[in-house]
Design an enzyme around this catalytic site. Structure first.
Site, short mmCIF file in Angstrom:
data_model
loop_
_atom_site.label_atom_id
_atom_site.label_comp_id
_atom_site.label_asym_id
_atom_site.label_seq_id
_atom_site.Cartn_x
_atom_site.Cartn_y
_atom_site.Cartn_z
N TYR A 131 11.29 10.90 -7.06
CA TYR A 131 11.17 9.44 -6.74
C TYR A 131 12.70 8.98 -6.21
CZ TYR A 131 9.93 4.40 -6.63
OH TYR A 131 9.67 3.25 -6.33
N TYR B 120 18.92 6.63 11.72
CA TYR B 120 18.14 6.12 12.81
C TYR B 120 18.98 4.75 13.27
CZ TYR B 120 14.37 9.36 13.39
OH TYR B 120 13.54 10.46 13.79
N ASP C 253 -2.58 10.01 6.41
CA ASP C 253 -1.41 10.48 5.52
C ASP C 253 -0.18 10.53 6.51
OD1 ASP C 253 0.76 12.06 4.20
OD2 ASP C 253 -0.61 13.61 3.49
N ALA D 283 10.86 0.10 2.03
CA ALA D 283 10.54 -0.53 0.64
C ALA D 283 11.55 0.56 -0.26
CB ALA D 283 9.12 -0.52 0.23
N THR E 95 8.32 -5.15 -10.32
CA THR E 95 7.67 -6.33 -9.73
C THR E 95 6.13 -5.99 -10.22
OG1 THR E 95 8.71 -6.32 -7.72
CG2 THR E 95 6.30 -7.29 -7.75
N ASP F 275 -2.93 4.33 5.21
CA ASP F 275 -2.79 4.71 3.83
C ASP F 275 -3.73 5.95 3.64
OD1 ASP F 275 -3.20 4.49 0.95
OD2 ASP F 275 -2.35 2.60 1.27
N ASN F 276 -3.25 6.72 2.64
CA ASN F 276 -4.07 7.95 2.46
C ASN F 276 -4.78 7.91 1.13
OD1 ASN F 276 -2.19 8.42 0.58
ND2 ASN F 276 -1.58 10.67 1.11
P1 NAD Z 1 1.21 1.54 -4.99
O1 NAD Z 1 1.06 2.87 -5.47
O2 NAD Z 1 0.35 0.76 -5.16
O3 NAD Z 1 1.24 1.66 -3.33
C1 NAD Z 1 1.65 2.75 -2.63
C2 NAD Z 1 0.65 3.11 -1.38
O4 NAD Z 1 1.43 4.26 -0.49
C3 NAD Z 1 -0.73 3.46 -2.10
O5 NAD Z 1 -1.47 2.59 -1.26
C4 NAD Z 1 -0.69 4.85 -1.64
O6 NAD Z 1 -2.08 5.28 -1.40
C5 NAD Z 1 0.07 4.92 -0.41
N1 NAD Z 1 0.57 6.22 0.11
C6 NAD Z 1 1.43 7.28 -0.88
N2 NAD Z 1 1.73 8.08 -0.37
C7 NAD Z 1 1.16 8.05 0.82
C8 NAD Z 1 1.01 8.89 2.44
N3 NAD Z 1 1.82 10.18 2.38
N4 NAD Z 1 0.47 8.37 3.39
C9 NAD Z 1 -0.13 7.21 3.61
N5 NAD Z 1 -0.22 6.43 2.33
C10 NAD Z 1 0.53 6.73 1.18
O7 NAD Z 1 2.63 1.21 -5.32
P2 NAD Z 1 3.27 0.00 -5.07
O8 NAD Z 1 3.76 -0.78 -6.57
O9 NAD Z 1 2.64 -1.10 -4.36
O10 NAD Z 1 4.80 0.17 -4.43
C11 NAD Z 1 4.74 -0.02 -2.86
C12 NAD Z 1 6.29 0.31 -2.40
O11 NAD Z 1 7.04 -0.46 -3.11
C13 NAD Z 1 6.62 1.74 -2.68
O12 NAD Z 1 7.25 2.48 -1.77
C14 NAD Z 1 7.42 1.73 -3.99
O13 NAD Z 1 8.24 2.74 -4.23
C15 NAD Z 1 8.27 0.26 -3.70
N6 NAD Z 1 8.55 -0.30 -5.26
C16 NAD Z 1 7.69 -0.84 -5.91
C17 NAD Z 1 8.02 -1.30 -7.23
C18 NAD Z 1 7.03 -2.16 -7.94
O14 NAD Z 1 7.66 -2.69 -9.26
N7 NAD Z 1 5.81 -2.19 -7.94
C19 NAD Z 1 9.61 -1.42 -7.58
C20 NAD Z 1 10.45 -0.60 -6.56
C21 NAD Z 1 9.71 -0.13 -5.36
#
Ligand code: NAD
Ligand code: UDP
Length: 325
Positions: free
Chosen positions: A152, A166, A63, A121, A182, A38-39
């Site tokens: 997005y 892939y 990253d 995801a 969620t 995670d970054n």
């Molecule tokens: P979040 O922002 O809490 O978590 C995303 C994580 O990805 C963060 O810890 C962030 O630091 C990390 N990240 C982002 N860019 C990065 C990079 N370049 N390198 C390394 N790490 C990176 O969001 P979330 O709600 O936990 O969402 C998690 C996943 O679920 C996402 O892919 C999101 O699109 C998907 N999602 C979430 C929801 C929801 O309702 N929460 C709905 C649909 C999809």
């Protein structure tokens, strides 16, 4: 069968809201090692506080748009990395496109190299402002490719495309979960999403900010239900996309009422302009998840809200102990 026990898993975006819950669940299911990359662009090391002492857990600052690899076997790669709230990805549009494209491909490369299962995801946002309701996986969506949400939505659509490529080109074993709204502990109080927004407003004694006239609908799934579905999908052989979400649909006005009831407060509604391209309706059709995974959400909104409100109360009472940026 528990196909997680004894396996080594890499979680991309493991310090985020959903990623941190997933890391905990994989460890609880007996994974031999869980590595989070995670970054911290929207995540936070403090989300992993409960895992710090766990010898089977490793948190790396990386990253994922930059290449990565590991010695030894990897059995699962879970790609949860992406800014996910409309405010986050509006502030980070290029980063969002890059993590969804380059980052996803780097994860797929690792899975290909190691013969691992790759779970992507994805999101209900790939359906855009849907013309079909409720949304079934067969629906291809209605997305504005240059609108404010497109960084997005299109990154996630590209993500599904490269996952499918892939699988076809290299035979990588892939899973795609289309996650619907969620909520739960470890969302950031000020990430702009409606659950932390309303709960935070009620805690501060402020009015609820309802965008538009509040007639738009959403369906809110509690995080433990989602994680259960993700793990079931990872353990299955289902390669087509699967919606995971709670089919209980409500208008935003009804949701504001539910938060007010849960908190016993007296917040009023303050209407604000509807953001551009805000989907008017959203409800998952979860027939596929029910049929193929035997999954359906179990946590009632009232119970999930109680847990979430308790978490946000702790955040408000102990600033510094929890992520708040
Ligand atoms: P979040 O922002 O809490 O978590 C995303 C994580 O990805 C963060 O810890 C962030 O630091 C990390 N990240 C982002 N860019 C990065 C990079 N370049 N390198 C390394 N790490 C990176 O969001 P979330 O709600 O936990 O969402 C998690 C996943 O679920 C996402 O892919 C999101 O699109 C998907 N999602 C979430 C929801 C929801 O309702 N929460 C709905 C649909 C999809
Ligand atoms: N919303 C709202 N008030 C807020 C934040 C969000 O009325 O303070 C609305 C938003 O316009 C959308 C819904 O709540 O219709 C869900 O927004 P969120 O950002 O949580 O997720 P989205 O489903 O839009 O990705």
């Amino acid at each position: 069968m528990n196909r997680i026990h004894g396996k080594r898993a890499v979680v991309l975006g493991g310090a985020g809201f959903i990623g941190s819950h997933l890391c905990e669940r994989l460890l609880a299911d007996g994974a031999s090692e869980v590595i989070s990359l995670d970054n911290f662009v929207t995540g936070d090391e403090r989300n992993l506080a409960a895992l710090r002492m766990n010898k089977r857990f490793v948190s790396l600052h990386h990253d994922i748009t930059e290449p990565f690899s590991f010695d030894g076997p990897v059995h699962y790669v879970f790609n949860m990395a992406s800014p996910a709230s409309p405010i986050d990805y509006a502030q980070l549009p290029i980063e969002t496109l890059r993590v969804g494209s380059l980052g996803t491909e780097n994860g797929l490369r690792l899975a290909h190299h190691k013969g691992a299962v790759f779970l992507q995801a994805s999101t209900s946002e790939i359906y855009g402002d849907p013309m079909v309701h409720p949304q079934r996986e067969e629906y291809w969506g209605n997305v504005n490719p240059i609108g404010p949400r497109s960084c997005y939505d299109e990154a996630k659509r590209y993500g599904e495309a490269i996952v499918a490529a892939y699988r076809r080109a290299y035979g990588v074993s892939t899973r795609i979960v289309r996650i619907f709204n969620t909520y739960g502990p470890r969302m950031r109080l000020n990430d702009g999403r409606v659950v932390p927004a309303f709960v935070g407003q009620a805690l501060r004694g402020e009015d609820f900010t309802v965008f538009g006239d509040g007639s738009q609908t959403r369906s809110f799934c509690y995080v433990s239900d989602l994680i259960d579905g993700i793990v079931r999908l990872a353990r299955s052989d289902v390669e087509e996309p699967v919606n995971l979400g709670n089919p209980r649909e409500q208008t935003l006005l009804q949701f504001a009422e539910a938060v007010r009831a849960a908190m016993g407060g007296s917040s009023h509604i303050r209407f604000k302009p509807l953001p551009q391209n805000d989907p008017q309706q959203r409800q998952p059709d979860i027939t596929r998840a029910r049929t193929l995974l035997g999954w359906e959400p179990r946590v009632r909104l009232e119970d999930g809200l109680r847990e979430t409100i308790a978490y946000f109360r702790s955040v408000a009472e102990h600033p510094g102990a929890y992520p708040s940026h």
